[in-house]
Design an enzyme around this catalytic site. Structure first.
Site, PDB file in Angstrom:
ATOM      1  N   ASP A   1       7.207  10.028 -10.824  1.00 45.63           N
ATOM      2  CA  ASP A   1       6.889  11.433 -10.076  1.00 45.63           C
ATOM      3  C   ASP A   1       6.696  11.431  -9.103  1.00 45.63           C
ATOM      4  OD1 ASP A   1       6.539  13.979  -9.894  1.00 45.63           O
ATOM      5  OD2 ASP A   1       4.317  14.114 -11.421  1.00 45.63           O
TER       6      ASP A   1
ATOM      7  N   GLU B   1       7.363  14.693 -22.464  1.00 40.58           N
ATOM      8  CA  GLU B   1       6.292  13.688 -22.192  1.00 40.58           C
ATOM      9  C   GLU B   1       4.741  13.835 -22.377  1.00 40.58           C
ATOM     10  OE1 GLU B   1       3.952  14.084 -17.185  1.00 40.58           O
ATOM     11  OE2 GLU B   1       5.039  15.853 -18.511  1.00 40.58           O
TER      12      GLU B   1
ATOM     13  N   GLU C   1      11.240  12.657 -10.885  1.00 37.15           N
ATOM     14  CA  GLU C   1      11.123  13.816 -10.746  1.00 37.15           C
ATOM     15  C   GLU C   1      10.664  14.377  -9.831  1.00 37.15           C
ATOM     16  OE1 GLU C   1       7.413  15.895 -13.893  1.00 37.15           O
ATOM     17  OE2 GLU C   1       7.284  14.146 -14.195  1.00 37.15           O
TER      18      GLU C   1
ATOM     19  N   GLU D   1       8.759  21.870 -13.688  1.00 36.59           N
ATOM     20  CA  GLU D   1       7.669  22.092 -14.486  1.00 36.59           C
ATOM     21  C   GLU D   1       6.841  23.553 -14.254  1.00 36.59           C
ATOM     22  OE1 GLU D   1       4.338  19.358 -12.179  1.00 36.59           O
ATOM     23  OE2 GLU D   1       5.351  18.035 -13.742  1.00 36.59           O
TER      24      GLU D   1
ATOM     25  N   HIS E   1       6.920  14.518  -7.540  1.00 33.55           N
ATOM     26  CA  HIS E   1       5.704  16.051  -7.144  1.00 33.55           C
ATOM     27  C   HIS E   1       6.277  16.522  -5.751  1.00 33.55           C
ATOM     28  CE1 HIS E   1       1.238  17.118  -8.165  1.00 33.55           C
ATOM     29  NE2 HIS E   1       1.882  17.310  -9.747  1.00 33.55           N
TER      30      HIS E   1
ATOM     31  N   TRP F   1       1.001  19.487  -2.469  1.00 33.23           N
ATOM     32  CA  TRP F   1       0.475  18.273  -2.982  1.00 33.23           C
ATOM     33  C   TRP F   1       1.442  17.699  -4.330  1.00 33.23           C
ATOM     34  CZ3 TRP F   1      -1.589  18.391  -8.382  1.00 33.23           C
ATOM     35  CH2 TRP F   1      -2.560  17.694  -9.171  1.00 33.23           C
TER      36      TRP F   1
ATOM     37  N   ARG G   1      12.618  20.738 -16.860  1.00 30.75           N
ATOM     38  CA  ARG G   1      11.685  20.072 -16.908  1.00 30.75           C
ATOM     39  C   ARG G   1      10.159  21.123 -17.433  1.00 30.75           C
ATOM     40  NH1 ARG G   1       7.974  16.084 -18.532  1.00 30.75           N
ATOM     41  NH2 ARG G   1       6.748  16.803 -16.059  1.00 30.75           N
TER      42      ARG G   1
ATOM     43  N   ARG H   1       5.383   6.197 -17.439  1.00 35.41           N
ATOM     44  CA  ARG H   1       5.836   6.643 -16.039  1.00 35.41           C
ATOM     45  C   ARG H   1       5.395   6.071 -15.133  1.00 35.41           C
ATOM     46  NH1 ARG H   1       3.162  12.256 -13.883  1.00 35.41           N
ATOM     47  NH2 ARG H   1       1.193  10.272 -13.584  1.00 35.41           N
TER      48      ARG H   1
ATOM     49  N   TYR I   1      -1.886  11.422  -5.958  1.00 35.89           N
ATOM     50  CA  TYR I   1      -1.686  12.137  -7.772  1.00 35.89           C
ATOM     51  C   TYR I   1      -1.373  11.259  -8.286  1.00 35.89           C
ATOM     52  CZ  TYR I   1       1.253  13.905 -10.880  1.00 35.89           C
ATOM     53  OH  TYR I   1       2.093  14.205 -12.599  1.00 35.89           O
TER      54      TYR I   1
END
Length: 409
Positions: free
Chosen positions: A217, A346, A243, A269, A219, A409, A290, A147, A159
């Site tokens: 990602d 991951e 992602e 996630e 996010h 975030w 995820r 990643r 992040y």
């Protein structure tokens, strides 16, 4: 066989973890992960005050019945606190069943579908040279998929960039949650990010070639049209996936993203149940699931959602940074080894302190993970070591835009 005890432990070796231990009258123990980053004590209280007493005297082998009882009998369903608590019970019961059977959990799920589980690591940098160094470091560690996260000019903190300073002194990617009584504020500028990121992937491909599977990602920080723009801009660099390109609560937004880009998408996630995936899977709006065992209710529903996804050629890509304890991570490895539609896992390596608390049979070799063949989940909880690391309040950061608006975030 009956359950005689259900104990909850909160410990903080580098970061906070919540662990449930269930004991049977025969002395067999099983453990489960109930960690909810930044809200750990809420789940600990849920387990201690509302769940533990319900387990006493129950048959630990009735895993599905116990799961359905805890989910339906509370009336107030779903949500991260409830599902993390149920997840811990589910994992602990599978751990007990495996120990009684003398088998690793993956054997109880149908046996291995592969020899090992392809993993990806987290490379990051504050600039291109440090990012290249991080990629090389991960390649040397054996990762074959990586990643890519990077700082963005004009943004103070982003992040996933490990080099950023943390108040705790720990690596940012070990624990982005800052210790203290209030979350840290970070800044964000989507247009700056969208301008910068394609140049990063161009540089990485030029340096390391076309073969390494690269991931990124987002996010949850983009609107659907911004996510579509980024996905299209990244197509020349052949990402393994993009992602969390946009907040997936708006599942219809993924239709717009799909219309504009062929970059594979991974999401979930922060999802808690299969219902969060229903539209995304049925309409094939994502390519990778995820979900995390700890946030999703445990091993049982994780296996079910992947069986559902298999009908649509959607694969697994379970959430696996260090906010999943070694217990929850091992649970995911057992599911991943057993299912046919495995994609990638991951894998962030836990700190030495965490590994003192959780002894693991898991292995990582030549880019592949394996949960090991010890009976049960394959993780043992060291209560004495855990007691040396008391809970410390911590909050994940939050974002504000340049005008002061709170942002994802």
């Amino acid at each position: 066989m009956k359950i005689i005890a259900a104990e909850v432990f909160v410990t903080s070796p580098s970061r906070n973890f919540v662990t449930l231990r269930i004991t049977t009258e025969d002395g067999v123990t099983g453990i489960g992960d109930a960690t909810l980053n930044g809200r750990e004590l809420a789940v600990a209280a849920y387990l201690k005050e509302h769940v533990a007493q319900l387990l006493i005297g129950k048959d630990p082998h009735r895993i599905e019945d116990t799961w359905q009882f805890l989910y339906r009998s509370s009336y107030w369903r779903r949500g991260p606190v409830t599902m993390a608590a149920i997840a811990a019970v589910d994992m602990a019961l599978w751990d007990i069943k495996g120990k009684v059977a003398g088998m690793p959990v993956y054997q109880l799920l149908g046996g291995a579908s592969r020899n090992g589980l392809r993993a990806y690591g987290h490379a990051s940098g504050s600039d291109i040279p440090s990012l290249f160094d991080s990629v090389r470091e991960h390649l040397e560690l054996g990762y074959k998929s990586i990643r890519i996260q990077t700082a963005v000019p004009g943004i103070k903190a982003v992040y996933g960039v490990a080099a950023q300073a943390q108040a705790s002194g720990e690596r940012y990617d070990y624990e982005p949650a800052g210790r203290g009584n209030f979350p840290l504020e970070e800044d964000w500028d989507t247009r700056a990010y969208l301008r910068h990121l394609p140049t990063v992937f161009e540089a990485v491909r030029n340096e390391f070639g076309p073969e390494i599977p690269l991931l990124h990602d987002g996010h949850h920080r983009m609107t659907p049209i911004q996510a579509a723009k980024l996905g299209k801009a990244l197509e020349p660099y052949d990402l393994f996936w993009l992602e969390d390109c946009t907040p997936a609560e708006n599942q219809e937004g993924l239709r717009l993203v799909r219309q504009h880009t062929t970059t594979p998408l991974a999401i979930g996630e922060i999802f808690n149940t299969v219902w969060d995936y229903q539209t995304l899977i049925k309409e094939q709006l994502i390519d990778y699931v995820r979900a995390a065992s700890t946030h999703f209710g445990g091993i049982s529903p994780l296996k079910k959602v992947m069986d559902f996804a298999a009908q649509y050629q959607i694969k697994s890509g379970f959430h696996g940074p260090t906010d999943i304890s070694p217990v929850g991570f091992a649970a995911q490895l057992h599911v991943g080894l057993a299912i046919h539609n495995y994609g990638i896992q991951e894998y962030m390596q836990h700190s030495d302190k965490t590994n003192e608390v959780f002894r693991q049979s898991m292995t990582f070799k030549d880019g592949y993970l394996h949960p090991g063949d010890e009976p049960g989940i394959g993780v043992e909880f060291n209560e004495e070591a855990a007691a040396a690391f008391p809970y410390q309040q911590a909050y994940l950061p939050y974002n504000r835009l340049v005008d002061g608006t709170v942002h994802d975030w």
